[in-house]
Design an enzyme around this catalytic site. Structure first.
Site, PDB file in Angstrom:
ATOM      1  N   LYS A 114       9.404 -10.002  -5.114  1.00  0.00           N
ATOM      2  CA  LYS A 114       9.629  -8.632  -5.574  1.00  0.00           C
ATOM      3  C   LYS A 114      10.602  -8.670  -6.752  1.00  0.00           C
ATOM      4  CE  LYS A 114      10.850  -4.151  -3.466  1.00  0.00           C
ATOM      5  NZ  LYS A 114      11.212  -3.531  -2.171  1.00  0.00           N
ATOM      6  N   SER A 195       8.393   0.451  -0.891  1.00  0.00           N
ATOM      7  CA  SER A 195       8.517   0.094  -2.281  1.00  0.00           C
ATOM      8  C   SER A 195       7.963  -1.296  -2.606  1.00  0.00           C
ATOM      9  CB  SER A 195       9.989   0.177  -2.705  1.00  0.00           C
ATOM     10  OG  SER A 195      10.770  -0.783  -2.034  1.00  0.00           O
ATOM     11  N   SER A 219      10.219  -0.136   3.440  1.00  0.00           N
ATOM     12  CA  SER A 219       9.668  -0.704   2.200  1.00  0.00           C
ATOM     13  C   SER A 219       8.951  -2.041   2.345  1.00  0.00           C
ATOM     14  CB  SER A 219      10.762  -0.833   1.138  1.00  0.00           C
ATOM     15  OG  SER A 219      11.016   0.431   0.569  1.00  0.00           O
TER      16      SER A 219
END
Ligand SMILES: *[C@@H]1O[C@H](CO)[C@@H](O)[C@H](O)[C@H]1NC(C)=O
Ligand SMILES: *[C@@H]1O[C@H](CO)[C@@H](O)[C@H](O)[C@H]1NC(C)=O
Ligand SMILES: *[C@@H]1O[C@H](CO)[C@@H](O)[C@H](O)[C@H]1NC(C)=O
Ligand SMILES: *[C@@H]1O[C@H](CO)[C@@H](O)[C@H](O)[C@H]1NC(C)=O
Length: 520
Positions: A114, A195, A219
């Site tokens: 990420k 996310s 997330s």
């Protein structure tokens, strides 16, 4: 700041011209029968050992898929210009008779991170925002150092909800300024959730072997759930957050997003552990069992387990959905595998727990965000922005890049107005502790449960505010083809039990299917 199943983003979804692309479903290497798509880490290692595959071939396959699929799925922000040379080095090490016997299960495996996880290399770390583009981090994140030492190949950076969605209340969960709008690979109108959507989409569509995501509230769990992959959100502190762009040190957790439980557990084994730069790892590292987590990948993992089911309110968003019927079938499978299901439990104060403005979560995170982001920015070697105030100004100064008018930054401005952890914030944190103790912990203890099993990701907030672990496994697809996961949640440090249950469930249901052919 919260991942939401029913997202605000449907109206924003990009209109994409669908091109039938790629050939990659079955890639034959060296004329052998090895297929990279859907291959697990163990299968890849076997292919390496049998010389049917090299890391370099694996990296080439993924780079080709990224260049074909990413214009539509938009899950990858950057690929590592050094990935190929690192793969070549891994291939060389594998043929070295001295080194080869000591190489672990992640050696030569490509990993996507990420874009909030620091790497000290050519890749940027920007939380999806132009404000951090070009910043220089002092060192790799602790988890990245561990991945590199395990011999993985860092393939690139995954897109995410910009700043984890902490910028504004109205921001679409599938958007960041650098990556644009991402696409769910299963259902065009479905949200990939946030996310960590880039990590989840990329492993779902076989653009990489494994990935890392981060979670403050939902997330990891939500995007894994909505993209039909496995996500582990570890107990807070089990994995070090040092060198990862923070939101709430009280809730943040770093974990794997992979296609199978066993892949995710291999990654967890490598990244979990004590780190002097993250205080929370000191107490949480006591949970790590001797011999690691791999030993809990057991065929009989559901046998003798007591599993709680809380339908109201966690199932409400699935009213009338095929998913509910499939879930009932899964419960029967769990019973048949020897688990005891304690059904229709109620969590005290659950409506307060689920509402961030009532639980105290909103209040606490607003203050924690400013403190932790400012601290993170201060330790950068160089950066276009040095504080939250600078980020707000950057967005004002770059309205076109950051779509400042449409996306807004109300949460950032609210956070900037906070003044540390004062009486109000302390009260909010205490309230969440009470809600957790009198809620989730109480029903776990009263019913002597090993875990809670739910449909979808609506229980993620309850796990988030108490720092509890959660693990989602693909559960099937609803009438529109939209994926849903089965979430196992437990008390802090209960990863061994969650892995046992999740692995047995996965092996006895095998619910995951790769995305439809135009994304394969
Ligand atoms: C990182 O961002 C810079 C722009 O600041 C860009 O030139 C560079 O290509 C990016 N790195 C990678 C690996 O994409
Ligand atoms: C779903 O069904 C439950 C139980 O019948 C009900 O309480 C709830 O309001 C429904 N939720 C929605 C969103 O329709
Ligand atoms: C959450 O709580 C706030 C404040 O009490 C209230 O205004 C809001 O309607 C609640 N949201 C939901 C979804 O119930
Ligand atoms: C939870 O609910 C009980 C009973 O309604 C109430 O007395 C208690 O104050 C609530 N706890 C919190 C932290 O709001």
């Amino acid at each position: 700041m919260k991942a939401k199943r029913s997202s605000t983003c449907l109206g924003f979804a990009t209109v994409v011209v669908k091109v039938i692309i790629l050939t990659g479903l079955v890639k034959e290497i060296n004329g052998s029968d090895f297929r990279i798509s859907e291959a697990t880490i163990d299968e890849i290692q076997r292919a390496f050992a049998e010389r049917k595959l090299t890391s370099t071939q694996l990296v080439d396959f993924y780079l080709e898929r990224i260049s074909s699929l990413n214009p539509i799925l938009r899950s990858v922000l950057e690929v590592n210009p050094d990935a190929r040379s690192h793969a070549k080095e891994a291939d060389r090490e594998r043929t070295d008779p001295v080194l080869a016997p000591s190489l672990g299960p992640l050696h030569g495996i490509p990993v996507l991170l990420k874009d909030s996880i620091n790497t000290k290399d050519k890749l940027n770390t920007s939380a999806g925002s132009f404000a951090l583009l070009g910043s220089k981090v002092p060192r790799d994140a602790h988890v990245v150092g561990k991945l590199r030492r395990a011999g993985t190949v860092i393939l690139g950076k995954a897109s995410l909800t910009e700043w984890y969605g902490s910028r504004s209340l109205i921001m679409p969960s599938n958007w960041c300024a650098r990556g644009g709008y991402a696409q769910n690979p299963y259902v065009d109108s479905g949200t990939p959730c946030g996310s960590s959507f880039g990590s989840a989409i990329s492993v779902a569509a076989n653009m990489v072997s494994v990935s890392l995501g981060t979670e403050t509230d939902g997330s990891i769990i939500c995007p894994a759930d909505q993209n039909s992959v496995v996500g582990i959100k570890p107990t807070v502190g089990l994995t070090s957050r040092a060198g990862v762009i923070p939101l709430s040190p009280r809730q943040d957790s770093i974990g794997p997003i992979c296609r199978t439980v066993s892949d995710a557990v291999h990654v967890l084994d490598v990244i979990a552990g004590y780190d002097p730069r993250d205080e929370a790892t000191h107490s949480a590292s006591k949970y790590i069992p001797e011999g690691g987590y791999r030993q809990f990948l057991k065929k009989e993992g559901l046998k003798g387990k007591r599993l709680g089911v809380v339908r109201n309110p966690f199932f409400n968003s699935y009213n009338g959905s095929l998913a509910i019927f499939i879930f009932e079938h899964h419960l029967n499978t769990m019973r048949a595998r020897g688990a005891t299901v304690v059904d229709d439990l109620e969590i005290p104060n659950i409506s307060i727990i689920q509402n961030a403005s009532q639980s105290g979560e909103m209040t606490a995170i607003a203050a924690e965000l400013k403190l932790s982001i400012n601290k993170y920015l201060k330790q950068l070697i160089s950066s276009p922005v040095k504080s939250l105030a600078d980020i707000i100004q950057f967005n004002i100064d770059h309205p076109d890049l950051e779509k400042t008018k449409e996306i807004g930054q109300d949460l950032f401005i609210g956070s900037e107005m906070t003044k540390g952890i004062g009486e109000e914030e302390k009260g909010a944190i205490k309230k969440m502790e009470e809600l957790s103790a009198e809620g989730f912990e109480k029903i776990m203890r009263d019913n002597e449960l090993d875990g809670l099993v739910t449909l979808g990701s609506d229980a993620a907030t309850m796990l988030a505010i108490g720092g509890y672990p959660g693990m989602t496994v693909p559960g099937g697809y609803d009438q529109s083809g939209m994926p849903f996961g089965i979430l196992f949640g437990g008390l802090r440090g209960s990863e061994p039990k969650l892995i046992e249950m999740a692995f047995d469930f996965e092996q006895s249901t095998k619910a995951r299917k790769p995305p439809p052919p135009h994304y394969m």
